[in-house]
Scaffold this active site. Structure first.
Site, short mmCIF file in Angstrom:
data_model
loop_
_atom_site.label_atom_id
_atom_site.label_comp_id
_atom_site.label_asym_id
_atom_site.label_seq_id
_atom_site.Cartn_x
_atom_site.Cartn_y
_atom_site.Cartn_z
N LYS A 98 -10.74 2.72 -0.84
CA LYS A 98 -9.62 2.86 -0.54
C LYS A 98 -9.33 3.39 0.07
CE LYS A 98 -8.55 2.00 -5.69
NZ LYS A 98 -8.15 2.43 -6.91
N GLN B 7 -6.19 7.34 -9.89
CA GLN B 7 -7.24 6.52 -10.49
C GLN B 7 -7.45 6.34 -12.44
OE1 GLN B 7 -9.10 4.68 -7.50
NE2 GLN B 7 -9.80 3.25 -9.97
N ASP C 35 0.67 1.65 -6.69
CA ASP C 35 0.04 0.87 -7.82
C ASP C 35 0.87 -0.45 -8.29
OD1 ASP C 35 -3.12 0.90 -8.06
OD2 ASP C 35 -3.09 3.07 -8.67
#
Ligand code: NAD
Length: 297
Positions: free
Chosen positions: A54, A98, A121
């Protein structure tokens, strides 16, 4: 091989180039460079490698980023207080925690503590709810990336029978929602299966489009699908491989070798869905910076 390959790596390259141009235009117009804050709790090696990917992608498209590392002993209270400080920081556009989190932390609770306007997200209940009722939202990155692949390869979805194997909050469930909505990209008749589904083959064999996100290597075999099916393999599984320096290789949830002779289209693993997921995260971060989903009043 009769199936055509859905090359996620190539489509992600194209998508990332467009995002990069868009970021540069945004900055040239006098705006601050978009900023993505990543939070890692603990040192899980798979999480570390996802974060690296990422971070690399952010660099490529011109999005600033950094990662806050917290010990796996961090309390829920401490973690949420740190997230709240990021919510209030005007220089942070997107926040990504995460997953998975250590077992003493509730991912629901932690995700809900993120300001939904920075939830790039697309996991916050506000964004999932808006997806469900077809309102502008941060779409969950993996399903959004799969729809980009459908668009790129002109794979029709409307009126097809789509079968989703896996019902998680981050992949299977939003994928099924997006397929089934009666909007421009959806309109599929959608079946969703999970580990409690009896006789999985009865469902998979009926699929025109089969999306598999179960985390089970070789779950789907050639005899479980019909001729001409479109196969989207979301699974990323590490299996032991002595011939590799790392000692493992990555495989999907589908038996690629068996299915490639029967499917009309198929994604490889790696190089299929994975690169698109990261590209969609970049897109969502830019949308957050531009306040495109939630404009200031
Ligand atoms: P999860 O463990 O949260 O959910 C798995 C789902 O699959 C559950 O709904 C479960 O009921 C179902 N399932 C498990 N075994 C099954 C079986 N035998 N038959 C039918 N259904 C079964 O997993 P997740 O987070 O949704 O991830 C799924 C897979 O996708 C994993 O391999 C993960 O690494 C991968 N993944 C890939 C990407 C990507 O970008 N390519 C993104 C996210 C997840």
């Amino acid at each position: 091989m009769s199936a055509k390959l859905i090359d996620g790596k190539k489509v992600a390259e194209i998508t990332m180039k467009l995002i990069s141009d868009d970021v540069e235009n945004w900055v040239k117009a006098g705006n601050r460079r978009p900023f993505l804050k990543v939070v890692q709790v603990g040192t899980d090696p798979a999480s570390t490698s996802y974060i690296k990917a990422k971070t690399r992608s952010c660099k490529r498209v011109g999005i600033d980023t950094d990662t806050t590392h917290l010990p796996d002993t961090v309390s829920a209270r401490e973690l949420k207080s740190i997230i709240r400080s990021f919510n209030e920081d005007e220089n942070i556009d997107g926040i990504l925690v995460q997953l998975p989190l250590p077992s003493h932390l509730s991912s629901h609770d932690v995700i809900e503590s993120i300001d939904h306007r920075k939830d790039v997200d697309g996991f916050h209940p506000m964004n999932v709810g808006r997806l469900t009722v077809d309102q502008p939202t941060f779409k969950s990155c993996t399903p959004a990336g799969i729809f980009e692949l459908f668009r790129h390869y002109s794979i029709p979805v409307k009126s097809k029978h789509a079968v989703v194997v896996g019902a998680s909050n981050i992949v299977g469930s939003p994928m099924a929602i997006m397929l089934s909505r009666e909007n421009a990209e959806g309109k599929a008749t959608t079946t969703i299966c999970h580990k409690y589904t009896k006789d999985l083959t009865r469902h998979t064999i009926a699929a025109d489009i089969l999306i598999v996100a179960a985390g089970q290597p070789s779950l789907i075999k050639a005899e479980m699908v019909k001729e001409g099916v479109v196969v989207i393999d979301v699974g990323i599984n590490r299996v032991a491989d002595e011939s590799s320096d790392k000692g493992y290789k990555l495989v999907g949830d589908c038996d690629f070798e068996g299915l490639k002779n029967k499917a009309s289209w198929i994604t490889p693993v790696p190089g299929g869905v994975g690169p698109m997921t990261v590209a969609m995260l970049m897109k969502n971060t830019l949308l957050a910076a531009k306040k495109s989903i939630y404009p200031d009043d």
